[in-house]
Structures are given as structure tokens and as C-alpha cells.
Motif scaffolding. Structure first.
Motif, PDB file in Angstrom:
ATOM      1  N   TYR A  11      28.983  -9.497  55.905  1.00  0.00           N
ATOM      2  CA  TYR A  11      28.179 -10.086  56.976  1.00  0.00           C
ATOM      3  C   TYR A  11      27.027  -9.139  57.248  1.00  0.00           C
ATOM      4  N   CYS A  12      25.834  -9.701  57.438  1.00  0.00           N
ATOM      5  CA  CYS A  12      24.703  -8.823  57.720  1.00  0.00           C
ATOM      6  C   CYS A  12      23.698  -9.533  58.598  1.00  0.00           C
ATOM      7  N   LYS A  13      23.244  -8.814  59.635  1.00  0.00           N
ATOM      8  CA  LYS A  13      22.256  -9.409  60.541  1.00  0.00           C
ATOM      9  C   LYS A  13      20.845  -9.245  59.983  1.00  0.00           C
ATOM     10  N   ASN A  14      20.717  -8.421  58.951  1.00  0.00           N
ATOM     11  CA  ASN A  14      19.385  -8.168  58.384  1.00  0.00           C
ATOM     12  C   ASN A  14      19.033  -9.195  57.312  1.00  0.00           C
ATOM     13  N   ASP A  15      17.768  -9.146  56.936  1.00  0.00           N
ATOM     14  CA  ASP A  15      17.281 -10.150  55.993  1.00  0.00           C
ATOM     15  C   ASP A  15      16.367  -9.511  54.947  1.00  0.00           C
ATOM     16  N   CYS A  16      16.776  -8.334  54.461  1.00  0.00           N
ATOM     17  CA  CYS A  16      15.982  -7.618  53.455  1.00  0.00           C
ATOM     18  C   CYS A  16      15.706  -8.584  52.304  1.00  0.00           C
ATOM     19  N   TYR A  23      15.107  -8.382  49.213  1.00  0.00           N
ATOM     20  CA  TYR A  23      15.649  -8.149  47.871  1.00  0.00           C
ATOM     21  C   TYR A  23      17.162  -8.351  47.798  1.00  0.00           C
ATOM     22  N   CYS A  24      17.824  -8.483  48.937  1.00  0.00           N
ATOM     23  CA  CYS A  24      19.273  -8.283  48.964  1.00  0.00           C
ATOM     24  C   CYS A  24      20.065  -9.593  48.961  1.00  0.00           C
ATOM     25  N   GLY A  25      21.046  -9.669  48.089  1.00  0.00           N
ATOM     26  CA  GLY A  25      21.836 -10.890  47.917  1.00  0.00           C
ATOM     27  C   GLY A  25      22.717 -11.254  49.096  1.00  0.00           C
ATOM     28  N   ILE A  26      23.000 -10.300  49.988  1.00  0.00           N
ATOM     29  CA  ILE A  26      23.851 -10.644  51.134  1.00  0.00           C
ATOM     30  C   ILE A  26      23.032 -10.731  52.432  1.00  0.00           C
ATOM     31  N   ARG A  27      21.730 -10.884  52.285  1.00  0.00           N
ATOM     32  CA  ARG A  27      20.853 -11.069  53.459  1.00  0.00           C
ATOM     33  C   ARG A  27      21.313 -12.294  54.248  1.00  0.00           C
ATOM     34  N   ARG A  28      21.020 -12.274  55.554  1.00  0.00           N
ATOM     35  CA  ARG A  28      21.600 -13.334  56.411  1.00  0.00           C
ATOM     36  C   ARG A  28      21.114 -14.723  56.028  1.00  0.00           C
TER      37      ARG A  28
END
Ligand code: SAM
Ligand code: FES
Length: 348
Positions: free
Chosen positions: A60-65, A67-72
Motif C-alpha cells: 500500500y502506498c499513498k505516493n504516486d511516484c 516510475y513505480c509499479g506500486i504507486r497509488r
């Protein structure tokens, strides 16, 4: 004097000189750079390679980078979080396999408040007093970092991602602040953690000037650990069609970082092993001295997908450690059962 020697002697390098080292296609110069990096790492850490047991405990991640596959924003990611019991079980099995450092890594998951993490950290340290505990759970306030440190956490990994503010802003949504990320790193240092920063190599929009800024930032921060790996696209992100970062540039940067920070703990990362089947071995031969096999339960491995084709998502921890031990031996080094602290932090 050649540039590698200049770097090793801690002399000032102009931007053009750094650029020449980073982008060099001169095989002789590149081999000399790697050979000096190996010599320096061996003078500090011998032939030892340290193991870190990576426990990816929440995606779970509140961020939205971007490049990242688990971004919100990635609605296709299947979210999971391990229970305290499951995390302790990972540590238990890791301990039996010889790990003496555990890395708790996750997205920025609001569920894991200080109130939840403090007792968990204390329990891990109570059960495994001879182990080091590394956290890699993103940006928090200084008071929170202090509480987690007081509970027993020893180290903290927070990649700065890029030392160029504009470039940082092109990789992250507007609510994420470059200044805050850098402040976090200084806060962590001040508290007394062994601190790791690092950047993605070949992230979209990256220029060689950004990498030079990264190197100057490392010289200033003096981190105990530096994690770098090539950018690898993930199919459900805005950067899905971008190219993978260069393995050769990553390897040269590992050597440069080893020469700039001789005692640094430098992992041959999973991203490097994903971009090139022999990437981790090449990383060790470029001056890296840490590997981070995965200790997460196999049923969640493929859900912590930061980028496509991530390696080792199907293997049991025991298999990962056996495989890593053999790979390390093949290139003339030795995996050891040790906390593997930065040499400034080794208690006599
Ligand atoms: N949430 C924590 C944080 O932000 O530090 C830790 C987890 S985060 C997924 C760990 C690192 O994965 C990031 O710092 C980033 O450098 C790296 N990463 C994410 N997506 C990547 C990609 N597509 N290619 C290469 N590295 C990536
Ligand atoms: Fe949060 Fe990647 S966006 S871990």
C-alpha cells in the motif's frame, strides 16, 4: 594524473571529468576504474559480502511516484500487508538461514503508524538481539524517525532518487517535495541511523549533469549506504514505454561511489540483476559489497512489483540465499553471516 587516481585521492573533479568517467567507452579506463574500486573495497571489507534479508511487508502506498509499479494510481496492483506475526515469521526463518540484518521495506502505508511499528521493532530486536534492523518506509517526520530509532531500528534506506530539484519534480507528483526528501536524510543522519540514499540510473529525463549532481550530493551527505539500480519500466505506469537504464553506467557509478566513499555499504541491487542476468555479479566486481535476497513470503512476492520482470519472485528464501552464495563465490567473494555494519559503526 588519470581520473580514477584523482578520484581515489579524493581530489576535486570538474564536471567534465566526472562526465568522462561516467560515460567512458574506453575499455582500459573502465577496467582500471573497477579494479581500483575492488582494491579499495577489499582494503576496508576484505572479500566479505553482506546479506540483507528483505521483507517487503506492505505494497500500500499513498505516493504516486511516476516510475513505480506500486504507486497509488495503479489500480491493477493487488494490495497486501503482512501481519506482525507474518513479519516475525520471516525474521525467524531468515535468522535460521544465516541472515543477521533484516530490512523492512514498504510503500508509504498509513496503517503502519509509530504505535504499530514501535512494538514490532522492539519485538524483532528482543527475539534477535544480534541482528541489525533496517527500515525503508519512506518519508516521515523527524519525531517519528526518532521513535523508531529509540525502539531499536539501526539503519534507514531512503533513496533521494535524483539530486536535481527540477528532475525530481518531473518524476513525482506535485504534492511530493524534493526539499522534504533531502531534509529527511539529514534528520536521519542527525538521529544516528546508518543512512542510505541513492538514485535510479537512467530514469526518464535524466542527463549526465544530474548524475554529477548526485555524486556531489553523496560527497556532502556522506551516507553509510548507497543504493543505485537502473530504471526499469513497469507496464502500468506513465513511464511504461521508456527505456531501461544502462547497466554499464550503473556499474561505473558503483565504482565511482566506492572510490568517493571507501567505507560505504554498496548493494548489488535486484534491479541490476533484473536488467542483466549477471548484473549482481558484475556489481560485486565493480565494488559492491552487499546483496539483498528476498525473505518475503512467496505468495506476496509478485505483488511487490516495482518494475516489470523483477527476478526471484518465485523462489523460496532458502533458494535465494543458496543461489546468491554461489553467484558471489563464482566471482571470488564470500557471503558471510554478520550484521555487516558500516565500518564506522562496528562496536568493539
Ligand atoms: N517507499 C519507500 C521509499 O520511497 O523509500 C521504499 C520503497 S520504494 C518502492 C524503493 C525504491 O524502489 C525507490 O526508492 C526507487 O528508487 C525504486 N524503484 C521504484 N520503481 C522503480 C523502477 N521502475 N525502476 C527502478 N527502481 C525503482
Ligand atoms: Fe510508493 Fe513506489 S510510489 S513505494
Amino acid at each position: 594524473m588519470n581520473l580514477t587516481d584523482k578520484l581515489e585521492l579524493n581530489k576535486y573533479l570538474e564536471d567534465g571529468e566526472f562526465e568522462e568517467l561516467i560515460l567512458s567507452e574506453d575499455a582500459e579506463q573502465n577496467e582500471y576504474l573497477a579494479a581500483r574500486a575492488r582494491a579499495v573495497r577489499e582494503s576496508v571489507y576484505g572479500k566479505e559480502v553482506y546479506l540483507r534479508g528483505l521483507i517487503e511487508f506492505t505494497n500500500y502506498c499513498k505516493n504516486d511516484c511516476l516510475y513505480c509499479g506500486i504507486r497509488r494510481s495503479n489500480k491493477n496492483a493487488q494490495r497486501y500487508r503482512l501481519s506482525e506475526e507474518e513479519i516475525l515469521d520471516c525474521c525467524e526463518s531468515g535468522y535460521e538461514l544465516g541472515f543477521r540484518t533484516f530490512v523492512l521495506q514498504g510503500g508509504e502505508d498509513a496503517y503502519f503508524t509509530d504505535e504499530k511499528l514501535v512494538p514490532l521493532i522492539k519485538e524483532i530486536k528482543r527475539r534477535h538481539p544480534d541482528c541489525a534492523l533496517t527500515l525503508s518506509i519512506g518519508e516521515r517526520e523527524k519525531e517519528s524517525y526518532q521513535r523508531l530509532y529509540d525502539a531499536g531500528a539501526d539503519r534507514y534506506l531512503l533513496r533521494h532518487e535524483t539530486a536535481d530539484k527540477k528532475h525530481y519534480e518531473s518524476l513525482h507528483p506535485s504534492e511530493m517535495s524534493f526539499e522534504h526528501r533531502i531534509k529527511c536524510l539529514y534528520d536521519l543522519k542527525e538521529i544516528g541511523y546508518q543512512v542510505g540514499c541513492g538514485m535510479i540510473i537512467g530514469s526518464p529525463g535524466q542527463e549526465v549533469g544530474h548524475l554529477i549532481k548526485d555524486l556531489r550530493f553523496l560527497r556532502e551527505l556522506q551516507p553509510e549506504m548507497v543504493g543505485i539500480g537502473p530504471f526499469i519500466p513497469h507496464h502500468d505506469t506513465p513511464f511504461s514505454d521508456r527505456e531501461t537504464g544502462s547497466v554499464d553506467i550503473t556499474l561505473r557509478l558503483l565504482s565511482i561511489i566506492r572510490l568517493m566513499l571507501p567505507k560505504v555499504l554498496l548493494p548489488a541491487t535486484t534491479a541490476l540483476g533484473t536488467a542483466d542476468g549477471l548484473g549482481r555479479e558484475k556489481g560485486i566486481l565493480a565494488g559492491a559489497n552487499v546483496v539483498m535476497p528476498n525473505l518475503s513470503p512467496t505468495d506476496v512476492r509478485d505483488k511487490y512489483l516495482l518494475y516489470d520482470n523483477k527476478i526471484c519472485t518465485g523462489d523460496e528464501a532458502a533458494e535465494c540465499i543458496r543461489c546468491m552464495t554461489l553467484r558471489v563465490q563464482k566471482v571470488g567473494y564470500e557471503v558471510v553471516q554478520s550484521r555487516g555494519d558500516h565500518s564506522n559503526f562496528v562496536k568493539n
